[in-house]
Design a protein around this motif. Structure first.
Motif, mmCIF file in Angstrom:
data_model
loop_
_atom_site.group_PDB
_atom_site.id
_atom_site.type_symbol
_atom_site.label_atom_id
_atom_site.label_comp_id
_atom_site.label_asym_id
_atom_site.label_seq_id
_atom_site.Cartn_x
_atom_site.Cartn_y
_atom_site.Cartn_z
ATOM 1 N N ASP A 73 0.823 -1.204 0.000
ATOM 2 C CA ASP A 73 0.000 0.000 0.000
ATOM 3 C C ASP A 73 0.863 1.263 0.000
ATOM 4 O OD1 ASP A 73 -2.257 -1.577 0.049
ATOM 5 O OD2 ASP A 73 -2.516 -1.452 2.224
ATOM 6 N N LEU A 74 1.905 1.293 0.838
ATOM 7 C CA LEU A 74 2.794 2.456 0.888
ATOM 8 C C LEU A 74 3.581 2.599 -0.412
ATOM 9 C CD1 LEU A 74 4.125 2.077 4.546
ATOM 10 C CD2 LEU A 74 2.494 3.783 3.715
ATOM 11 N N GLN A 75 3.976 1.480 -0.989
ATOM 12 C CA GLN A 75 4.695 1.492 -2.259
ATOM 13 C C GLN A 75 3.829 2.088 -3.366
ATOM 14 O OE1 GLN A 75 7.108 -2.064 -3.688
ATOM 15 N NE2 GLN A 75 5.263 -2.302 -4.904
ATOM 16 N N SER A 76 2.569 1.692 -3.423
ATOM 17 C CA SER A 76 1.648 2.238 -4.428
ATOM 18 C C SER A 76 1.462 3.734 -4.226
ATOM 19 C CB SER A 76 0.296 1.515 -4.345
ATOM 20 O OG SER A 76 0.451 0.121 -4.567
ATOM 21 N N MET A 77 1.409 4.163 -2.963
ATOM 22 C CA MET A 77 1.264 5.586 -2.665
ATOM 23 C C MET A 77 2.461 6.376 -3.188
ATOM 24 S SD MET A 77 1.384 7.384 1.093
ATOM 25 C CE MET A 77 3.132 6.945 1.184
ATOM 26 N N LEU A 78 3.666 5.892 -2.964
ATOM 27 C CA LEU A 78 4.856 6.612 -3.417
ATOM 28 C C LEU A 78 4.960 6.626 -4.936
ATOM 29 C CD1 LEU A 78 7.441 5.397 -0.753
ATOM 30 C CD2 LEU A 78 6.463 7.677 -0.971
ATOM 31 N N HIS A 79 4.580 5.550 -5.584
ATOM 32 C CA HIS A 79 4.588 5.539 -7.051
ATOM 33 C C HIS A 79 3.610 6.567 -7.601
ATOM 34 C CE1 HIS A 79 7.280 2.357 -8.445
ATOM 35 N NE2 HIS A 79 6.952 1.675 -7.355
ATOM 36 N N GLU A 80 2.553 6.838 -6.877
ATOM 37 C CA GLU A 80 1.548 7.782 -7.351
ATOM 38 C C GLU A 80 1.877 9.222 -6.996
ATOM 39 O OE1 GLU A 80 -3.264 8.707 -6.843
ATOM 40 O OE2 GLU A 80 -2.350 6.929 -5.915
ATOM 41 N N TYR A 81 2.430 9.460 -5.794
ATOM 42 C CA TYR A 81 2.569 10.821 -5.303
ATOM 43 C C TYR A 81 3.999 11.356 -5.306
ATOM 44 C CZ TYR A 81 -2.258 10.669 -3.625
ATOM 45 O OH TYR A 81 -3.620 10.591 -3.551
ATOM 46 N N ASN A 82 5.012 10.509 -5.191
ATOM 47 C CA ASN A 82 6.373 11.010 -5.083
ATOM 48 C C ASN A 82 6.897 11.420 -6.448
ATOM 49 O OD1 ASN A 82 9.485 10.737 -4.949
ATOM 50 N ND2 ASN A 82 8.854 10.751 -2.809
ATOM 51 N N ASN A 83 7.197 12.694 -6.599
ATOM 52 C CA ASN A 83 7.576 13.212 -7.907
ATOM 53 C C ASN A 83 8.984 12.818 -8.321
ATOM 54 O OD1 ASN A 83 5.276 14.726 -8.944
ATOM 55 N ND2 ASN A 83 5.543 15.997 -7.140
ATOM 56 N N TYR A 84 9.842 12.451 -7.368
ATOM 57 C CA TYR A 84 11.144 11.919 -7.758
ATOM 58 C C TYR A 84 10.978 10.556 -8.420
ATOM 59 C CZ TYR A 84 13.742 15.606 -5.424
ATOM 60 O OH TYR A 84 14.262 16.822 -5.074
ATOM 61 N N VAL A 85 10.187 9.690 -7.811
ATOM 62 C CA VAL A 85 9.953 8.372 -8.394
ATOM 63 C C VAL A 85 9.320 8.504 -9.773
ATOM 64 C CG1 VAL A 85 8.718 6.185 -8.106
ATOM 65 C CG2 VAL A 85 9.735 7.303 -6.120
ATOM 66 N N ARG A 86 8.327 9.365 -9.884
ATOM 67 C CA ARG A 86 7.664 9.554 -11.180
ATOM 68 C C ARG A 86 8.620 10.124 -12.215
ATOM 69 N NH1 ARG A 86 2.938 13.336 -9.609
ATOM 70 N NH2 ARG A 86 2.438 13.146 -11.833
ATOM 71 N N SER A 87 9.481 11.052 -11.797
ATOM 72 C CA SER A 87 10.425 11.657 -12.738
ATOM 73 C C SER A 87 11.467 10.655 -13.200
ATOM 74 C CB SER A 87 11.104 12.866 -12.081
ATOM 75 O OG SER A 87 10.170 13.853 -11.741
ATOM 76 N N ASN A 144 8.142 23.774 -3.914
ATOM 77 C CA ASN A 144 7.260 22.701 -4.341
ATOM 78 C C ASN A 144 8.060 21.444 -4.650
ATOM 79 O OD1 ASN A 144 5.106 24.432 -4.139
ATOM 80 N ND2 ASN A 144 5.247 25.095 -6.278
ATOM 81 N N ALA A 145 7.369 20.327 -4.687
ATOM 82 C CA ALA A 145 8.018 19.087 -5.092
ATOM 83 C C ALA A 145 8.455 19.194 -6.543
ATOM 84 C CB ALA A 145 7.057 17.921 -4.905
ATOM 85 N N PRO A 146 9.473 18.463 -6.953
ATOM 86 C CA PRO A 146 9.981 18.595 -8.315
ATOM 87 C C PRO A 146 8.976 18.093 -9.340
ATOM 88 C CG PRO A 146 10.975 16.721 -7.242
ATOM 89 C CD PRO A 146 10.188 17.441 -6.187
ATOM 90 N N SER A 147 8.857 18.820 -10.417
ATOM 91 C CA SER A 147 8.038 18.346 -11.533
ATOM 92 C C SER A 147 8.943 17.648 -12.539
ATOM 93 C CB SER A 147 7.309 19.525 -12.181
ATOM 94 O OG SER A 147 8.241 20.470 -12.662
ATOM 95 N N PHE A 148 8.339 17.126 -13.586
ATOM 96 C CA PHE A 148 9.128 16.350 -14.546
ATOM 97 C C PHE A 148 10.267 17.162 -15.152
ATOM 98 C CE2 PHE A 148 5.143 13.667 -15.337
ATOM 99 C CZ PHE A 148 5.546 12.736 -14.414
ATOM 100 N N ASN A 149 10.047 18.456 -15.365
ATOM 101 C CA ASN A 149 11.082 19.248 -16.034
ATOM 102 C C ASN A 149 12.143 19.778 -15.091
ATOM 103 O OD1 ASN A 149 9.639 21.126 -14.663
ATOM 104 N ND2 ASN A 149 9.080 22.402 -16.437
ATOM 105 N N GLU A 150 12.112 19.397 -13.802
ATOM 106 C CA GLU A 150 13.117 19.858 -12.861
ATOM 107 C C GLU A 150 14.282 18.888 -12.714
ATOM 108 O OE1 GLU A 150 11.177 20.917 -9.263
ATOM 109 O OE2 GLU A 150 10.313 22.741 -10.078
ATOM 110 N N ILE A 151 14.256 17.783 -13.437
ATOM 111 C CA ILE A 151 15.439 16.941 -13.559
ATOM 112 C C ILE A 151 15.915 17.030 -15.000
ATOM 113 C CG2 ILE A 151 14.600 15.379 -11.765
ATOM 114 C CD1 ILE A 151 14.099 13.325 -13.994
ATOM 115 N N VAL A 152 17.208 16.874 -15.186
ATOM 116 C CA VAL A 152 17.803 17.026 -16.507
ATOM 117 C C VAL A 152 18.450 15.714 -16.921
ATOM 118 C CG1 VAL A 152 19.462 18.324 -17.892
ATOM 119 C CG2 VAL A 152 18.221 19.458 -16.041
ATOM 120 N N ILE A 153 18.183 15.274 -18.132
ATOM 121 C CA ILE A 153 18.805 14.062 -18.672
ATOM 122 C C ILE A 153 20.005 14.476 -19.510
ATOM 123 C CG2 ILE A 153 18.456 12.028 -20.115
ATOM 124 C CD1 ILE A 153 15.505 12.180 -19.494
ATOM 125 N N LEU A 154 21.176 13.982 -19.133
ATOM 126 C CA LEU A 154 22.415 14.354 -19.809
ATOM 127 C C LEU A 154 23.120 13.116 -20.338
ATOM 128 C CD1 LEU A 154 23.924 16.887 -17.234
ATOM 129 C CD2 LEU A 154 22.603 17.432 -19.275
#
Length: 426
Positions: free
Chosen positions: A145-159, A191-201
Motif C-alpha cells: 500500500d505504501l509502495q503504491s502511494m509513493l509511485h503515485e505521489y512522489n515526484n522523484y519516483v515519477r520523474s 514545491n516538489a519537483p516536476s518532470f522538467n526539474e530533472i535534466v537528462i544528460l
C-alpha cells in the motif's frame, strides 16, 4: 501555557526567545501538505495496523529510502547492543539500475517491473529477522500500500521512471540541480519537483559540483551534499511523500515590512529547520483558546526497559473527585480485589524504612529520616495546589498488610490506577 508568534503563529514556551520560530518574520515557508492515504490513517491511529507501523516506522522508511546511510561507526554487541557513530553522517546515492548479477537495492527497487516483487524485496531486506507468517503477510500488505502511494505521489519516483521510459540509451545520467531554480525565480521554489526539474544528460556533459548525478547503470556511489534540496526527501520518503524540497542555499528571506522576498539575503540552515520543527496554528484563534498540550520524555532503565514521564495540560483544571476515580494511594480492600491487593503489596510498597523499620536503605538519611517523605500522613480528601501537583487522599482503613513482620497501612504505599477489572499500576 504558551505564546504565539505574531508573524507565523508558531507556538513556543514562554522562556523561548521570540525569534526562534521564524527569525521575527524573515523566514516564510509554505506549509507541508497533509500526507496522502494510507499514510495519514497510519500516522493518526485510524488504521488497525497503526500501532505496529508507528513502532517500526524507521524500518518502514528504510524499506523505501532512495539513498543509503554512511558513516564511520562501531558496533558493540552483548547484553545491550550499541551502535556508535564516529565523525560525520552522510548519504550515498547509487545508479538507477543495478549492474549485472547484482540485486536491486534502495532507489533501484522502484524500477523493478513487477510491483509484487518490489514489495517482497523491501519486506525481505528490511524485516529479514521476523519469521512470523501472519506478521510478515501484514507487513507485506502494508508495504504494498505504501509502495503504491509513493509511485503515485512522489515526484522523484515519477520523474525517474519517466526518464527511463524516455531515454532507451544505457549511458545517460539524471541530474538534480542542487538549488532548484535561479534565485531570481522564486515561484515554485519549495514545491516538489516536476518532470522538467530533472535534466537528462549524456555521460560526457558537465554539471555543478553539488548536483546529484544518478547514472543509468553504474557500480559507483555518490555522496550527496548536505545542502542539496533533495537531501532529506531521498532519505526520508515517508516524511516527504511528495518529494518536497529541504534546505538549500537559494531560499530568500522575507521582509515583513514590505511583505516581499529579499533575493539578496538567504535563509540559514538553522532558521529553515527551526521553522519546520515548530507547531503553529493554521489560523489565529486567540479569542477562543481551547488548545491542550502534552509533553513526555522516555528514559531507559538499567535493564534496557523504557520508562515514560508524561505531562498533560487540560483546558479546565481537574477536580479532586476526578483524580480519585483514576488513581489511588490507598490499599484496596482484599475482600473485593485480592489480586490487586497482592500486587500492590509486592510491587507498590515503599521500604518500609525509617524508625521501627530498616535504616540501611538508600532513601534513609542520618539513619532515621526517609528522603522520600515516607510514611505519609493520612489525608481525608485529595488536594491540588496552584501548580497542579496533587496530594492524594489516604484514609485510615481496617485492613493491614504484613511486611518484614510489621503491620503497614496506606502511608507506606505509592499510587496505583483504579480501573475496573484491571491490575495495572503506576
Amino acid at each position: 501555557m504558551y505564546k504565539k508568534c505574531s508573524h507565523c503563529l508558531a507556538k513556543r514556551w514562554p522562556s523561548e526567545p521570540a525569534g526562534i520560530c521564524c527569525s521575527n518574520g524573515k523566514v516564510k515557508l509554505p506549509l507541508l501538505e497533509e500526507p496522502p492515504q494510507p499514510l495519514l490513517r497510519l500516522l493518526t491511529g485510524s488504521n488497525p495496523e497503526s500501532r505496529t507501523f508507528l513502532k517500526e516506522i524507521r524500518q518502514y522508511n528504510c524499506a523505501f529510502q532512495m539513498t543509503s546511510f554512511g558513516s564511520s561507526y562501531q558496533y558493540e554487541g552483548g547484553f545491550m547492543p550499541t551502535f556508535k557513530v564516529q565523525g560525520q553522517v552522510y548519504h550515498l546515492s547509487g545508479s538507477l539500475q543495478p549492474t549485472e548479477n547484482e540485486a536491486p537495492q534502495f532507489l533501484q527497487v522502484y524500477f523493478m517491473s513487477d510491483y509484487l516483487k518490489q514489495a517482497q524485496r523491501r519486506n525481505s531486506f528490511t524485516f529479514a529477522c521476523n519469521n512470523d507468517t501472519i506478521t510478515s503477510n501484514n507487513r507485506l500488505k502494508l508495504i504494498w500500500d505504501l509502495q503504491s502511494m509513493l509511485h503515485e505521489y512522489n515526484n522523484y519516483v515519477r520523474s525517474f521512471k519517466y526518464a527511463l521510459e524516455l531515454n532507451p540509451a544505457d549511458n545517460f545520467s539524471i541530474v538534480i540541480d542542487a538549488d532548484n531554480r535561479p534565485s531570481t525565480e522564486y515561484a515554485g521554489r519549495f514545491n516538489a519537483p516536476s518532470f522538467n526539474e530533472i535534466v537528462i544528460l549524456l555521460s560526457c556533459d558537465q554539471h555543478h559540483s553539488r548536483d546529484i548525478v544518478i547514472r543509468q547503470r553504474d557500480a559507483g556511489l555518490q555522496r550527496i551534499n548536505e545542502t542539496h534540496r533533495s537531501y532529506d526527501a531521498l532519505q526520508y520518503p515517508l516524511m516527504f511523500v511528495r518529494g518536497e524540497d529541504g534546505y538549500h542555499f537559494g531560499i530568500p528571506q522575507f521582509d515583513p515590512s514590505t511583505l516581499e522576498y529579499n533575493f539578496f539575503k538567504t535563509v540559514s540552515c538553522k532558521d529553515f529547520y527551526a521553522y519546520r520543527f515548530m507547531i503553529r496554528d493554521q489560523k489565529d484563534n486567540s479569542d477562543q483558546n481551547n488548545d491542550t498540550g502534552n509533553m513526555y520524555t522516555i528514559e531507559w532503565q538499567k535493564r534496557g526497559l523504557p520508562h515514560a514521564h508524561i505531562l498533560i495540560w487540560l483546558v479546565d483544571n481537574i477536580c479532586s473527585n476526578d483524580i480519585d476515580k483514576i488513581i489511588s494511594a490507598e490499599l484496596p480492600d482484599p475482600s473485593v480485589d485480592r489480586d490487586l491487593y497482592n500486587m500492590i503489596k509486592v510491587h507498590m510498597i515503599h521500604g518500609p524504612c525509617g524508625p521501627g523499620f530498616r535504616r540501611d536503605l538508600p532513601c534513609v538519611k542520618d539513619n532515621r529520616i526517609c528522603t522520600k517523605r515516607y510514611p505519609r500522613q493520612f489525608i481525608c480528601e485529595t488536594q491540588t495546589d496552584t501548580d497542579g501537583y496533587i496530594v492524594q487522599t489516604m484514609k485510615t482503613r481496617r485492613w493491614w498488610l504484613h511486611c518484614d513482620r510489621k503491620k503497614l497501612r496506606d502511608r507506606q504505599q505509592m499510587g496505583h490506577t483504579i480501573l475496573p477489572n484491571s491490575y495495572q499500576h503506576l
